[in-house]
Design an enzyme around this catalytic site. Structure first.
Site, PDB file in Angstrom:
ATOM      1  N   HIS A   1       0.393   1.574  -7.572  1.00  0.00           N
ATOM      2  CA  HIS A   1      -0.444   2.777  -7.657  1.00  0.00           C
ATOM      3  C   HIS A   1      -1.653   2.582  -8.575  1.00  0.00           C
ATOM      4  O   HIS A   1      -2.153   3.545  -9.161  1.00  0.00           O
ATOM      5  CB  HIS A   1       0.379   3.969  -8.171  1.00  0.00           C
ATOM      6  CG  HIS A   1       1.326   4.534  -7.166  1.00  0.00           C
ATOM      7  ND1 HIS A   1       2.211   5.546  -7.456  1.00  0.00           N
ATOM      8  CD2 HIS A   1       1.546   4.221  -5.871  1.00  0.00           C
ATOM      9  CE1 HIS A   1       2.934   5.848  -6.385  1.00  0.00           C
ATOM     10  NE2 HIS A   1       2.534   5.047  -5.417  1.00  0.00           N
TER      11      HIS A   1
ATOM     12  N   LEU B   1       0.836  -1.191   0.000  1.00  0.00           N
ATOM     13  CA  LEU B   1       0.000   0.000   0.000  1.00  0.00           C
ATOM     14  C   LEU B   1       0.879   1.252   0.000  1.00  0.00           C
ATOM     15  O   LEU B   1       1.963   1.272   0.583  1.00  0.00           O
ATOM     16  CB  LEU B   1      -0.901   0.032   1.239  1.00  0.00           C
ATOM     17  CG  LEU B   1      -1.999  -1.034   1.327  1.00  0.00           C
ATOM     18  CD1 LEU B   1      -2.833  -0.793   2.573  1.00  0.00           C
ATOM     19  CD2 LEU B   1      -2.872  -1.038   0.098  1.00  0.00           C
ATOM     20  N   ASP B   2       0.381   2.293  -0.659  1.00  0.00           N
ATOM     21  CA  ASP B   2       1.095   3.567  -0.663  1.00  0.00           C
ATOM     22  C   ASP B   2       1.258   4.079   0.766  1.00  0.00           C
ATOM     23  O   ASP B   2       0.505   3.710   1.681  1.00  0.00           O
ATOM     24  CB  ASP B   2       0.323   4.615  -1.471  1.00  0.00           C
ATOM     25  CG  ASP B   2       0.187   4.213  -2.933  1.00  0.00           C
ATOM     26  OD1 ASP B   2       0.922   3.313  -3.369  1.00  0.00           O
ATOM     27  OD2 ASP B   2      -0.653   4.800  -3.620  1.00  0.00           O
ATOM     28  N   LYS B   3       2.219   4.976   0.939  1.00  0.00           N
ATOM     29  CA  LYS B   3       2.493   5.536   2.259  1.00  0.00           C
ATOM     30  C   LYS B   3       1.256   6.198   2.859  1.00  0.00           C
ATOM     31  O   LYS B   3       1.019   6.117   4.066  1.00  0.00           O
ATOM     32  CB  LYS B   3       3.638   6.549   2.160  1.00  0.00           C
ATOM     33  CG  LYS B   3       4.095   7.131   3.479  1.00  0.00           C
ATOM     34  CD  LYS B   3       5.294   8.041   3.281  1.00  0.00           C
ATOM     35  CE  LYS B   3       5.755   8.638   4.602  1.00  0.00           C
ATOM     36  NZ  LYS B   3       6.929   9.530   4.431  1.00  0.00           N
TER      37      LYS B   3
ATOM     38  N   THR C   1      -1.933   5.444   2.081  1.00  0.00           N
ATOM     39  CA  THR C   1      -3.104   4.566   2.019  1.00  0.00           C
ATOM     40  C   THR C   1      -3.224   3.798   3.320  1.00  0.00           C
ATOM     41  O   THR C   1      -2.231   3.402   3.918  1.00  0.00           O
ATOM     42  CB  THR C   1      -2.985   3.608   0.827  1.00  0.00           C
ATOM     43  OG1 THR C   1      -2.883   4.363  -0.378  1.00  0.00           O
ATOM     44  CG2 THR C   1      -4.208   2.705   0.724  1.00  0.00           C
TER      45      THR C   1
END
Length: 239
Positions: free
Chosen positions: A182, A102-104, A106
């Protein structure tokens, strides 16, 4: 079966030399008896006490973690905090890893020590659904729903058809069947929408526990873990 000293090292209790010293010093009991031989083979379900403390010897564990924004989804990073910093050190020692990256910014997460389960849950061929709640800069409507349903051509891959549900307050719920880098943000960007916040609500059969506060974690129940193994189409491992 593992050597006793290796078991203790795997559980994150110290270096091999430290654990050998502890064993030879009579500070380790196995199934009620003092064990002074570091090379003795022990089962994962053995009762092991170190300095009088009963150890959790399970090597297979699955964790639901409500990831806050701002943490990296990684096992370790030299410069920034990661999701593993929220767990006791023994989880990292036994190889507990995030499922997906997961993105930072998210939120929502799942971690497991079972590398094969991790791989299968993420493999595009398995089509394990992942559902996200997104807050957008502008609302979406029927046009965007149709575009998502037909699949999207992104710069480096073809995103499979996805289920998009518009929600009040510029929010939308989207279910994807793969998990490229992403991906959700890029899909929304392709229909001229910017993702302001993103939260992973479900992964396969598993839904993030609404009672789990942000930044907290718990181990999966037996039923939850069993459902994930069914999602991955593999035999369940017990730890």
């Amino acid at each position: 079966m593992l050597r006793l000293d290796r078991m203790l090292v795997t559980l994150g209790k110290g270096s091999r030399s430290e654990m050998q010293k502890a064993i030879r010093g009579g500070r380790v009991r196995v199934n009620g008896d003092v064990q002074r031989d570091p090379s003795v083979q022990v089962a994962e379900d053995a009762e092991i006490l170190l300095n009088g403390e009963k150890l959790d010897t399970r090597l297979t564990r699955h964790v639901m973690l409500h990831k806050p924004a701002g943490l990296l989804t990684a096992a370790r990073d030299k410069k920034q905090p990661t999701v593993m910093d929220l767990l006791p050190p023994e989880y990292a020692a036994i190889g507990c890893m995030p499922v997906g990256r997961l993105d930072k910014d998210t939120t929502g997460l799942l971690l497991t020590t079972d590398g094969e389960l991790n791989h299968r849950l993420l493999a595009p061929a398995r089509h394990v659904d992942k559902t996200y709640l997104a807050t957008l800069d502008k609302p979406v409507g029927d046009k965007e729903v149709a575009v998502f349903a037909s699949g999207l051509s992104l710069s480096d891959f073809e995103a499979a058809p996805a289920d998009l549900t518009p929600l009040p307050g510029n929010q939308a719920r989207v279910t994807i069947h793969e998990g490229k880098f992403h991906q959700v943000k890029r899909m929304f960007a392709a229909v001229e929408r910017e993702v302001l916040t993103l939260h992973r609500e479900t992964f396969g059969s598993l839904a993030l526990d609404e009672a789990l506060p942000c930044g907290q974690w718990r181990e999966l129940t037996e039923a939850e873990a069993s459902a994930l193994y069914r999602d991955a189409q593999m035999e369940e491992k017990h730890g």
